[in-house]
Design an enzyme around this catalytic site. Structure first.
Site, PDB file in Angstrom:
ATOM      1  N   HIS A  53       0.841  -1.195   0.000  1.00 34.64           N
ATOM      2  CA  HIS A  53       0.000   0.000   0.000  1.00 34.64           C
ATOM      3  C   HIS A  53       0.880   1.251   0.000  1.00 34.64           C
ATOM      4  CE1 HIS A  53       0.771  -0.568   4.291  1.00 34.64           C
ATOM      5  NE2 HIS A  53       0.308   0.642   4.543  1.00 34.64           N
ATOM      6  N   HIS A  55       1.440   3.956   1.989  1.00 32.35           N
ATOM      7  CA  HIS A  55       1.992   4.718   3.116  1.00 32.35           C
ATOM      8  C   HIS A  55       3.524   4.765   3.049  1.00 32.35           C
ATOM      9  CE1 HIS A  55      -1.899   4.175   5.656  1.00 32.35           C
ATOM     10  NE2 HIS A  55      -1.986   5.153   4.782  1.00 32.35           N
ATOM     11  N   ASP A  57       5.944   4.747   5.124  1.00 37.01           N
ATOM     12  CA  ASP A  57       6.783   3.817   5.872  1.00 37.01           C
ATOM     13  C   ASP A  57       6.828   2.428   5.228  1.00 37.01           C
ATOM     14  OD1 ASP A  57       4.054   3.528   6.727  1.00 37.01           O
ATOM     15  OD2 ASP A  57       4.732   2.378   8.455  1.00 37.01           O
ATOM     16  N   HIS A  58       6.139   2.267   4.099  1.00 43.39           N
ATOM     17  CA  HIS A  58       6.178   1.015   3.341  1.00 43.39           C
ATOM     18  C   HIS A  58       6.829   1.176   1.971  1.00 43.39           C
ATOM     19  CE1 HIS A  58       3.462  -1.394   6.020  1.00 43.39           C
ATOM     20  NE2 HIS A  58       3.268  -0.159   6.473  1.00 43.39           N
ATOM     21  N   HIS A 111      -7.504  -0.961   5.765  1.00 43.27           N
ATOM     22  CA  HIS A 111      -6.492  -0.001   6.211  1.00 43.27           C
ATOM     23  C   HIS A 111      -6.392   1.133   5.191  1.00 43.27           C
ATOM     24  CE1 HIS A 111      -2.916   1.388   8.295  1.00 43.27           C
ATOM     25  NE2 HIS A 111      -2.219   1.331   7.172  1.00 43.27           N
ATOM     26  N   ASP A 128      -0.250  -3.807   6.450  1.00 43.97           N
ATOM     27  CA  ASP A 128      -0.889  -3.302   7.663  1.00 43.97           C
ATOM     28  C   ASP A 128      -2.342  -3.756   7.783  1.00 43.97           C
ATOM     29  OD1 ASP A 128       1.439  -2.035   8.282  1.00 43.97           O
ATOM     30  OD2 ASP A 128       0.702   0.001   7.981  1.00 43.97           O
ATOM     31  N   HIS A 166       4.706  -4.648  11.037  1.00 41.88           N
ATOM     32  CA  HIS A 166       5.066  -3.900  12.249  1.00 41.88           C
ATOM     33  C   HIS A 166       5.200  -4.846  13.436  1.00 41.88           C
ATOM     34  CE1 HIS A 166       4.525   0.296  10.853  1.00 41.88           C
ATOM     35  NE2 HIS A 166       3.601  -0.216  10.063  1.00 41.88           N
TER      36      HIS A 166
END
Length: 255
Positions: A53, A55, A57-58, A111, A128, A166
């Site tokens: 996805h 975001h 942080d990915h 998410h 996530d 995570h």
């Protein structure tokens, strides 16, 4: 095939899968440095990057890794992910030759609306969506969408290893214990999680079988969770309402 969980950022895991010939893929590289370090230490060549996805942080390290190694980037059809070679959709198969691996693409909205998971080679890379003992926050999707996504993931083989993005297991476990207190399997899992974290080890991957037995978001049809929801005024046969109540309670939980 060999699987590595590379710690990144505050509490992310970048998943690296490689064969004996030195070919590697990574999933959700939120930054490039941990990947570069692992490639050098193990003398690996990065061939593919799978993104679940949009975001940051990915995907934050994907562009640098793509440029430096010429790796092919696979990602959902979302314009918020700019660096991509092949867009993937629900039901398609990502077929890699090096490392030799096949992954089924599964749409798992909740998410985010365009979130996908990759299932194959005995692993589930679920970003996530599904966490060990927990569930991703509903930033864009609805409880009904996330429940449907969980139902799909729960239908995978029991031996599938859950590779979430995570290290949230200990915190998720405190909430799980609050809503499913008499779950003996959960108690065993929480002791194992505490031991692993004391040793600085990841708590994932974990088998889907274990998650089905301990994750409250996969157990919303079990008597203990039905009773929990009923005590909060949720109609017993409303699965979506139970799931929504559980997610809302997790959002407020400060245990």
């Amino acid at each position: 095939m060999h699987l590595l969980a590379l710690p990144a950022l505050a509490d992310n895991y970048i998943w690296l899968l490689h064969d004996d010939a030195g070919n590697a893929l990574v999933v959700d590289p939120g930054e490039s440095e941990p990947v570069e370090r692992a490639l050098i230490e193990r003398r690996l060549q990065l061939r593919a990057i799978l993104l679940t996805h949009h975001h940051h942080d990915h995907i934050g390290g994907a562009a640098d890794l793509r440029e430096r190694h010429g790796a092919t980037v696979y990602a959902p059809n979302d314009p918020r992910i700019g660096e991509c070679d092949i867009r993937v959709s629900d039901g398609e198969t990502v077929m890699l030759t090096a490392p030799a691996a096949h992954f089924q693409v599964m749409a798992v909205p909740g998410h985010t609306l365009s979130h996908v998971a990759y299932a194959g080679e005995g692993y589930l890379f679920c970003g996530d969506t599904l966490f060990s003992l927990g569930c991703g926050r509903l930033f864009e999707g609805t409880p009904a969408q996330m429940l449907a996504s969980f139902d799909r993931l729960a239908s995978l083989p029991a031996t599938t290893l859950i590779c979430c993005a995570h290290e949230y297991t200990a915190a998720n476990g405190r909430f799980a214990a609050a809503v499913d207190a008499n779950n003996a399997a959960l108690s065993v899992r929480l002791h194992e999680v505490a031991r692993l974290r004391e040793q600085g080890q990841p708590t994932v991957p974990i088998s889907l079988e274990d998650e089905r037995a301990t994750n409250p978001f996969l157990r919303t049809d079990q008597p203990a969770l039905v009773a929990w929801a009923r005590a909060r005024g949720i109609v017993a046969d409303d699965r979506v309402a139970r799931f929504a109540a559980l997610r809302a309670a997790k959002d407020q939980f400060r245990g």
